[in-house]
Design a protein around this motif. Structure first.
Motif, PDB file in Angstrom:
ATOM      1  N   ILE A 183       1.008  -1.631   0.332  1.00 27.39           N
ATOM      2  CA  ILE A 183      -0.363  -0.519  -0.066  1.00 27.39           C
ATOM      3  C   ILE A 183       1.145   1.443  -0.142  1.00 27.39           C
ATOM      4  N   HIS A 184       2.068   0.725   0.743  1.00 24.30           N
ATOM      5  CA  HIS A 184       2.796   2.363   0.810  1.00 24.30           C
ATOM      6  C   HIS A 184       4.253   2.913  -0.342  1.00 24.30           C
ATOM      7  N   GLY A 185       4.563   3.020  -0.234  1.00 22.41           N
ATOM      8  CA  GLY A 185       5.965   3.258  -0.893  1.00 22.41           C
ATOM      9  C   GLY A 185       6.104   4.546  -1.441  1.00 22.41           C
ATOM     10  N   PRO A 186       7.163   4.261  -2.139  1.00 21.99           N
ATOM     11  CA  PRO A 186       7.378   5.357  -3.323  1.00 21.99           C
ATOM     12  C   PRO A 186       6.481   4.630  -4.513  1.00 21.99           C
ATOM     13  N   GLU A 187       7.265   2.967  -4.632  1.00 17.70           N
ATOM     14  CA  GLU A 187       6.099   2.033  -5.684  1.00 17.70           C
ATOM     15  C   GLU A 187       4.648   1.277  -5.687  1.00 17.70           C
ATOM     16  N   GLY A 188       4.165   2.164  -4.432  1.00 12.42           N
ATOM     17  CA  GLY A 188       3.431   1.755  -3.709  1.00 12.42           C
ATOM     18  C   GLY A 188       1.782   1.801  -4.200  1.00 12.42           C
ATOM     19  N   LEU A 189       0.852   1.302  -4.097  1.00 17.54           N
ATOM     20  CA  LEU A 189      -0.175   1.415  -4.668  1.00 17.54           C
ATOM     21  C   LEU A 189      -1.228   2.778  -4.167  1.00 17.54           C
ATOM     22  N   ILE A 190      -0.214   3.632  -3.411  1.00 19.85           N
ATOM     23  CA  ILE A 190      -1.558   4.911  -3.222  1.00 19.85           C
ATOM     24  C   ILE A 190       0.117   5.887  -3.701  1.00 19.85           C
ATOM     25  N   ALA A 191       0.665   5.326  -4.105  1.00 13.47           N
ATOM     26  CA  ALA A 191       1.154   5.967  -4.795  1.00 13.47           C
ATOM     27  C   ALA A 191       1.453   6.326  -6.171  1.00 13.47           C
ATOM     28  N   VAL A 192       1.002   4.864  -6.752  1.00  8.80           N
ATOM     29  CA  VAL A 192       0.818   5.107  -8.327  1.00  8.80           C
ATOM     30  C   VAL A 192      -0.992   5.723  -8.444  1.00  8.80           C
ATOM     31  N   THR A 193      -1.894   5.479  -7.808  1.00  5.97           N
ATOM     32  CA  THR A 193      -3.402   6.391  -7.662  1.00  5.97           C
ATOM     33  C   THR A 193      -2.947   8.136  -7.752  1.00  5.97           C
ATOM     34  N   ASP A 194      -2.283   8.634  -6.614  1.00  4.82           N
ATOM     35  CA  ASP A 194      -1.905   9.508  -6.127  1.00  4.82           C
ATOM     36  C   ASP A 194      -1.239  10.373  -7.977  1.00  4.82           C
ATOM     37  N   HIS A 195      -0.166  10.042  -8.219  1.00  2.00           N
ATOM     38  CA  HIS A 195       0.089   9.789  -9.076  1.00  2.00           C
ATOM     39  C   HIS A 195      -1.071  10.429 -10.430  1.00  2.00           C
ATOM     40  N   LEU A 196      -1.386   9.205 -11.057  1.00  2.00           N
ATOM     41  CA  LEU A 196      -2.832   9.158 -11.891  1.00  2.00           C
ATOM     42  C   LEU A 196      -3.876  10.285 -11.475  1.00  2.00           C
ATOM     43  N   ASP A 197      -3.909  10.587 -10.682  1.00  5.73           N
ATOM     44  CA  ASP A 197      -5.148  12.043  -9.610  1.00  5.73           C
ATOM     45  C   ASP A 197      -4.396  12.558 -10.220  1.00  5.73           C
ATOM     46  N   ARG A 198      -3.285  13.470  -9.993  1.00  3.25           N
ATOM     47  CA  ARG A 198      -2.638  14.550 -10.004  1.00  3.25           C
ATOM     48  C   ARG A 198      -2.109  15.113 -11.910  1.00  3.25           C
ATOM     49  N   ILE A 199      -2.494  13.776 -12.137  1.00  7.53           N
ATOM     50  CA  ILE A 199      -1.918  13.881 -14.016  1.00  7.53           C
ATOM     51  C   ILE A 199      -3.526  13.872 -15.129  1.00  7.53           C
ATOM     52  N   LEU A 200      -4.574  13.090 -14.191  1.00  2.31           N
ATOM     53  CA  LEU A 200      -5.974  13.069 -15.718  1.00  2.31           C
ATOM     54  C   LEU A 200      -6.553  14.117 -15.241  1.00  2.31           C
ATOM     55  N   PRO A 201      -7.294  14.245 -16.313  1.00  2.00           N
ATOM     56  CA  PRO A 201      -8.159  15.100 -16.677  1.00  2.00           C
ATOM     57  C   PRO A 201      -9.308  14.980 -15.235  1.00  2.00           C
ATOM     58  N   THR A 202     -10.005  16.228 -15.290  1.00  2.00           N
ATOM     59  CA  THR A 202     -11.263  15.499 -14.500  1.00  2.00           C
ATOM     60  C   THR A 202     -12.397  14.746 -14.796  1.00  2.00           C
ATOM     61  N   GLY A 203     -13.086  13.971 -14.760  1.00  2.00           N
ATOM     62  CA  GLY A 203     -13.994  12.680 -15.449  1.00  2.00           C
ATOM     63  C   GLY A 203     -13.412  11.799 -16.417  1.00  2.00           C
ATOM     64  N   VAL A 204     -12.034  11.740 -15.866  1.00  2.00           N
ATOM     65  CA  VAL A 204     -11.032  10.078 -16.538  1.00  2.00           C
ATOM     66  C   VAL A 204     -11.840   9.379 -14.750  1.00  2.00           C
TER      67      VAL A 204
END
Length: 336
Positions: A183-204
């Motif tokens: 779940i945690h860590g620089p390659e963890g599930l939340i790190a991936v989710t957070d990165h995608l949340d920041r780069i994807l446009p609203t609605g995706v």
């Protein structure tokens, strides 16, 4: 819209598991492997097509989705035993709520180094494009869910950049190689989710494949971004219970564990959202100074480009070519 829990089903046989899934009125996910037909008539186990008749048993479910079985194909068979055309024909055989593009997972037991991770990302890009071309022919492109792959959070950018022209506004995107992550860590599930949340446009929105239930409270802060998760973890729990009790792992036992698992996930969805502190970013790849290693890296990059462009097939075996390809690059660099 609230995060949806999707039940992974091992098969679509009529019986206790399917009956319980209908009673729970929970959207279900079936793997292409779970619909596969096999034969040993020639002395080895051989894929021989789909058990399409099983799809008629899906009546009464809240909805049914289809997964390409990328991890199972890689870990059990060494690759897809069916073609992309076979898989898209399966997707066209039933009105699935969504069907996932074929993809090449990058879990540690499948992709053992950075070069192989990037190779499999390129194959995923091509498989997505092939699925979309065939989906257009069948008229089922609207239910196709693109799937992106990566190990590090920014690995997923490569897929997104390549596929973005074909991704519709407000699309649902599948995120692969999530089920075995911490779940945690620089390659963890939340790190991936957070990165995608920041780069994807609203609605995706995102579907996260195989996410462990303990991660749910940490996903809640991403509310509108996460559409759904799926899991078949209850099957592992049922197997452990059967071994501990010394009894058979019956479908009724599995169905009981499935219901308990759903109850546990719904309880987690009602918990207070938890924020997970992010760790340091993953280290950058060290620079390659050796001329031969540089030639190997360039050969791999050129082969990936050919796969993504369609000049090489996504499932074509390229490992035997790499050193020969690199040798040509190396000799040219010496001559220059």
């Amino acid at each position: 819209m609230p995060l949806e829990i999707i039940i992974g089903l091992p098969h679509l046989n009529n019986g206790p598991i399917l009956e319980r899934a209908r009673a729970l009125q929970q959207t279900a996910l079936i793997s292409a492997n779970g619909l596969s037909r096999w034969s040993t008539s020639r002395g080895w186990r051989e894929w021989t097509g789909w058990r399409l008749a099983q799809l008629s048993n899906a009546h009464g479910l809240a909805g049914l989705c289809l997964d390409s079985a990328g991890f199972v194909a890689a870990s059990r068979y060494g690759g897809f035993p069916w073609t992309i055309a076979d898989y898209v024909a399966l997707a066209a055989a039933h009105p699935f709520r969504w069907w996932a593009s074929a993809d090449y997972c990058v879990e540690h037991e499948i992709a053992r180094d950075r070069a192989e991770v990037i190779d499999r990302i390129s194959r995923t890009i091509r498989a997505n494009r092939d699925c979309r071309l065939l989906a257009d022919d069948y008229g089922i492109a609207s239910s196709l869910m693109p799937v992106i792959q990566g190990r590090r959070p920014d690995d997923y950018d490569r897929c997104l950049d390549a596929l973005w022209p074909s991704i519709r506004p407000g699309a649902l995107i599948g995120v692969g190689s999530m089920c075995r992550r911490e779940i945690h860590g620089p390659e963890g599930l939340i790190a991936v989710t957070d990165h995608l949340d920041r780069i994807l446009p609203t609605g995706v929105r995102l579907h996260l494949f195989g996410v462990k239930g303990t991660a749910l409270p940490f996903l809640l802060p991403y509310g509108p971004r996460i559409a759904s998760i799926d899991s078949q973890a209850y099957g592992i729990s049922a197997r452990r219970t059967a071994l501990r009790r010394g009894v058979a792992k019956t479908d009724r036992l599995v169905a009981d564990h499935m219901e308990s698992w759903i109850d546990a996930q719904n309880a987690r969805l009602a918990e207070r959202p938890q924020q997970l502190p992010q760790g340091l970013p993953p280290p950058a790849d060290p620079p390659v100074s050796d001329p031969w290693e540089q030639a190997i890296a360039q050969a791999r990059a050129e082969i990936r480009d050919l796969i993504e462009s369609g000049d090489l097939e996504h499932d074509e075996l390229t490992a035997p070519w790499i050193e020969q390809w690199a040798a040509d690059i190396y000799r040219h660099s010496l001559a220059g």
